[in-house]
Design a protein around this motif. Structure first.
Motif, PDB file in Angstrom:
ATOM      1  N   ASN A  51      40.791  39.798  41.649  1.00 40.06           N
ATOM      2  CA  ASN A  51      39.496  40.359  41.228  1.00 40.06           C
ATOM      3  C   ASN A  51      38.410  39.297  41.046  1.00 40.06           C
ATOM      4  OD1 ASN A  51      40.650  42.944  41.175  1.00 40.06           O
ATOM      5  ND2 ASN A  51      41.294  42.713  39.039  1.00 40.06           N
ATOM      6  N   GLY A  52      38.329  38.354  41.981  1.00 36.31           N
ATOM      7  CA  GLY A  52      37.286  37.332  41.933  1.00 36.31           C
ATOM      8  C   GLY A  52      37.639  36.097  41.127  1.00 36.31           C
ATOM      9  N   TYR A  53      38.825  36.052  40.545  1.00 37.59           N
ATOM     10  CA  TYR A  53      39.281  34.891  39.768  1.00 37.59           C
ATOM     11  C   TYR A  53      40.328  34.128  40.558  1.00 37.59           C
ATOM     12  CZ  TYR A  53      37.336  34.985  35.011  1.00 37.59           C
ATOM     13  OH  TYR A  53      36.515  34.863  33.910  1.00 37.59           O
ATOM     14  N   ASP A  54      40.221  32.779  40.530  1.00 35.83           N
ATOM     15  CA  ASP A  54      41.289  31.957  41.084  1.00 35.83           C
ATOM     16  C   ASP A  54      41.908  31.130  39.963  1.00 35.83           C
ATOM     17  OD1 ASP A  54      39.537  29.842  40.551  1.00 35.83           O
ATOM     18  OD2 ASP A  54      38.893  29.628  42.638  1.00 35.83           O
ATOM     19  N   ALA A  55      42.836  30.259  40.301  1.00 29.93           N
ATOM     20  CA  ALA A  55      43.575  29.498  39.282  1.00 29.93           C
ATOM     21  C   ALA A  55      42.637  28.634  38.448  1.00 29.93           C
ATOM     22  CB  ALA A  55      44.644  28.635  39.957  1.00 29.93           C
ATOM     23  N   GLU A  56      41.663  27.997  39.085  1.00 28.74           N
ATOM     24  CA  GLU A  56      40.743  27.125  38.348  1.00 28.74           C
ATOM     25  C   GLU A  56      39.895  27.925  37.366  1.00 28.74           C
ATOM     26  OE1 GLU A  56      37.491  23.555  39.297  1.00 28.74           O
ATOM     27  OE2 GLU A  56      38.677  24.464  40.908  1.00 28.74           O
ATOM     28  N   ILE A 192      44.160  37.181  27.777  1.00 29.78           N
ATOM     29  CA  ILE A 192      44.213  37.396  29.225  1.00 29.78           C
ATOM     30  C   ILE A 192      42.787  37.637  29.709  1.00 29.78           C
ATOM     31  CG2 ILE A 192      45.129  38.846  31.082  1.00 29.78           C
ATOM     32  CD1 ILE A 192      47.342  39.729  29.171  1.00 29.78           C
ATOM     33  N   PRO A 193      42.315  36.901  30.710  1.00 33.56           N
ATOM     34  CA  PRO A 193      40.957  37.169  31.225  1.00 33.56           C
ATOM     35  C   PRO A 193      40.810  38.636  31.611  1.00 33.56           C
ATOM     36  CG  PRO A 193      41.821  35.134  32.150  1.00 33.56           C
ATOM     37  CD  PRO A 193      42.959  35.774  31.405  1.00 33.56           C
ATOM     38  N   LEU A 194      39.710  39.244  31.226  1.00 32.88           N
ATOM     39  CA  LEU A 194      39.522  40.670  31.483  1.00 32.88           C
ATOM     40  C   LEU A 194      39.589  41.036  32.967  1.00 32.88           C
ATOM     41  CD1 LEU A 194      36.806  41.770  28.875  1.00 32.88           C
ATOM     42  CD2 LEU A 194      39.301  41.651  28.650  1.00 32.88           C
ATOM     43  N   PRO A 195      39.148  40.166  33.902  1.00 34.32           N
ATOM     44  CA  PRO A 195      39.276  40.530  35.320  1.00 34.32           C
ATOM     45  C   PRO A 195      40.723  40.686  35.786  1.00 34.32           C
ATOM     46  CG  PRO A 195      37.612  38.846  35.058  1.00 34.32           C
ATOM     47  CD  PRO A 195      38.296  38.977  33.738  1.00 34.32           C
ATOM     48  N   LEU A 196      41.691  40.207  35.011  1.00 35.96           N
ATOM     49  CA  LEU A 196      43.087  40.358  35.410  1.00 35.96           C
ATOM     50  C   LEU A 196      43.639  41.732  35.047  1.00 35.96           C
ATOM     51  CD1 LEU A 196      44.671  36.871  34.617  1.00 35.96           C
ATOM     52  CD2 LEU A 196      43.236  37.596  36.521  1.00 35.96           C
ATOM     53  N   PHE A 197      42.913  42.498  34.250  1.00 34.30           N
ATOM     54  CA  PHE A 197      43.294  43.879  33.979  1.00 34.30           C
ATOM     55  C   PHE A 197      42.938  44.750  35.191  1.00 34.30           C
ATOM     56  CE2 PHE A 197      42.992  42.237  29.658  1.00 34.30           C
ATOM     57  CZ  PHE A 197      44.010  42.921  28.994  1.00 34.30           C
ATOM     58  N   PRO A 198      43.557  45.932  35.306  1.00 29.69           N
ATOM     59  CA  PRO A 198      43.125  46.866  36.363  1.00 29.69           C
ATOM     60  C   PRO A 198      41.628  47.127  36.242  1.00 29.69           C
ATOM     61  CG  PRO A 198      45.157  47.638  35.336  1.00 29.69           C
ATOM     62  CD  PRO A 198      44.691  46.455  34.522  1.00 29.69           C
ATOM     63  N   PRO A 199      40.925  47.302  37.356  1.00 24.19           N
ATOM     64  CA  PRO A 199      39.459  47.426  37.327  1.00 24.19           C
ATOM     65  C   PRO A 199      38.918  48.430  36.322  1.00 24.19           C
ATOM     66  CG  PRO A 199      40.216  47.216  39.571  1.00 24.19           C
ATOM     67  CD  PRO A 199      41.450  47.306  38.726  1.00 24.19           C
ATOM     68  N   GLY A 200      39.516  49.620  36.226  1.00 24.48           N
ATOM     69  CA  GLY A 200      39.022  50.618  35.279  1.00 24.48           C
ATOM     70  C   GLY A 200      39.128  50.145  33.845  1.00 24.48           C
ATOM     71  N   VAL A 201      40.253  49.541  33.494  1.00 29.44           N
ATOM     72  CA  VAL A 201      40.460  49.028  32.133  1.00 29.44           C
ATOM     73  C   VAL A 201      39.500  47.876  31.860  1.00 29.44           C
ATOM     74  CG1 VAL A 201      42.108  47.943  30.563  1.00 29.44           C
ATOM     75  CG2 VAL A 201      42.875  49.738  32.134  1.00 29.44           C
ATOM     76  N   SER A 202      39.372  46.986  32.841  1.00 22.63           N
ATOM     77  CA  SER A 202      38.475  45.839  32.692  1.00 22.63           C
ATOM     78  C   SER A 202      37.034  46.282  32.471  1.00 22.63           C
ATOM     79  CB  SER A 202      38.563  44.957  33.943  1.00 22.63           C
ATOM     80  OG  SER A 202      37.637  43.897  33.880  1.00 22.63           O
ATOM     81  N   ASP A 203      36.593  47.302  33.208  1.00 21.34           N
ATOM     82  CA  ASP A 203      35.219  47.786  33.072  1.00 21.34           C
ATOM     83  C   ASP A 203      34.960  48.340  31.679  1.00 21.34           C
ATOM     84  OD1 ASP A 203      34.738  47.057  35.675  1.00 21.34           O
ATOM     85  OD2 ASP A 203      35.032  49.086  36.487  1.00 21.34           O
ATOM     86  N   VAL A 204      35.942  49.061  31.142  1.00 19.42           N
ATOM     87  CA  VAL A 204      35.781  49.619  29.794  1.00 19.42           C
ATOM     88  C   VAL A 204      35.742  48.504  28.756  1.00 19.42           C
ATOM     89  CG1 VAL A 204      36.891  51.007  28.003  1.00 19.42           C
ATOM     90  CG2 VAL A 204      36.827  51.835  30.358  1.00 19.42           C
ATOM     91  N   LEU A 205      36.680  47.568  28.844  1.00 18.65           N
ATOM     92  CA  LEU A 205      36.735  46.472  27.875  1.00 18.65           C
ATOM     93  C   LEU A 205      35.469  45.627  27.914  1.00 18.65           C
ATOM     94  CD1 LEU A 205      40.442  45.270  28.271  1.00 18.65           C
ATOM     95  CD2 LEU A 205      39.464  46.607  26.400  1.00 18.65           C
TER      96      LEU A 205
END
Length: 266
Positions: A51-56, A192-205
């Protein structure tokens, strides 16, 4: 205004006396940062981009969050207000010719300022020495970061103040902290970075106030302006909106609570 300045300075000085605790917190946050960074590196070794995040990005967020932990105190310790409400000492606080919310805000900002200087900066520096972090290279971006951190401290204070003010009705806020001390860090993106959650959950959080405590400041550090809607300005606006709303709610709750103060034992 002078009273609040003195309370702010007192909060700053008070934390400066606990040097061993400061060093202990610095060491603990750095160690946990290294552990969490190793977990993130293992995760992204299996899947290089999420979801747009890499290791760095993920490792940078780990250390930014560890650096912010002492500033925002999302995991505690609680304000002392809750205990003062439980013991009845808040009756003395209410006799002061100053706002209860303003007094505790000034004291907490003193605490946050000390931790920003003497915990956050060394932790972030240690992370940069041990790992490849994606930190801003321009002074303008750092100014945005500092603005975001200041707003994060306001949002965090307002939330913690509301947890404590609930003691006027509940008489004991430990139950509130037991719940919010777990939910808050997760919703903030501390664990946990929010982008690592499923998109729907991440959007709500992301729309909840806790995201303003850690996730938004981290994305401003990373330059992830695309995740912030209208760029860094959109993230800062969301933080400022939550800070204003929550502080206003805190002032309203204080006004309601002090009309029905019951000091235990009398």
């Amino acid at each position: 205004m002078r009273v609040y300045t003195e309370v702010y300075v007192r909060g700053l000085r008070r934390r400066s006396t606990y040097r061993a605790a400061t060093l202990g917190g610095l060491f603990t946050n750095t160690v946990f940062g290294c552990i969490n960074a190793a977990v993130m590196l293992a995760l992204f070794a299996a899947r290089p981009e999420i979801n747009g995040y890499d290791a760095e990005d993920a490792v940078t967020q780990v250390f930014v969050c560890q650096a912010l932990l002492g500033v925002v105190a999302v995991m505690g310790p609680p304000l002392e207000l809750g205990e003062r409400i439980r013991s009845g000492d808040v009756g003395t606080d209410l006799l002061r010719p100053v706002s209860l919310l303003g007094w505790w805000l000034a004291e907490d900002l003193g605490r946050a300022s000390f931790n920003l200087l003497f915990r956050s900066a060394p932790i972030l520096g240690a992370g940069a020495l041990l790992f490849d972090l994606r930190l801003p290279g321009e002074a303008g971006r750092w100014l945005l970061v500092l603005t975001s951190v200041a707003l994060a401290a306001l949002v965090s204070f307002a939330l913690r103040y509301l947890y404590e003010v609930a003691g006027f009705w509940l008489l004991d806020t430990r139950g509130v902290w037991a719940v919010m001390g777990v939910f808050g860090p997760v919703a903030a993106g501390m664990l946990i970075p929010l982008p690592l959650f499923p998109p729907g959950v991440s959007d709500v959080l992301r729309t909840l106030p806790w995201a303003s405590i850690a996730q938004i400041p981290t994305e401003i550090v990373l330059g992830k302006d695309g995740l912030l809607g209208e760029g860094a300005a959109g993230g800062l606006l969301l933080q400022a909106t939550w800070a204003a709303l929550l502080l206003a709610l805190g002032a309203w709750a204080t006004s309601r609570a002090t009309r029905r103060v019951v000091v235990q034992g009398g």
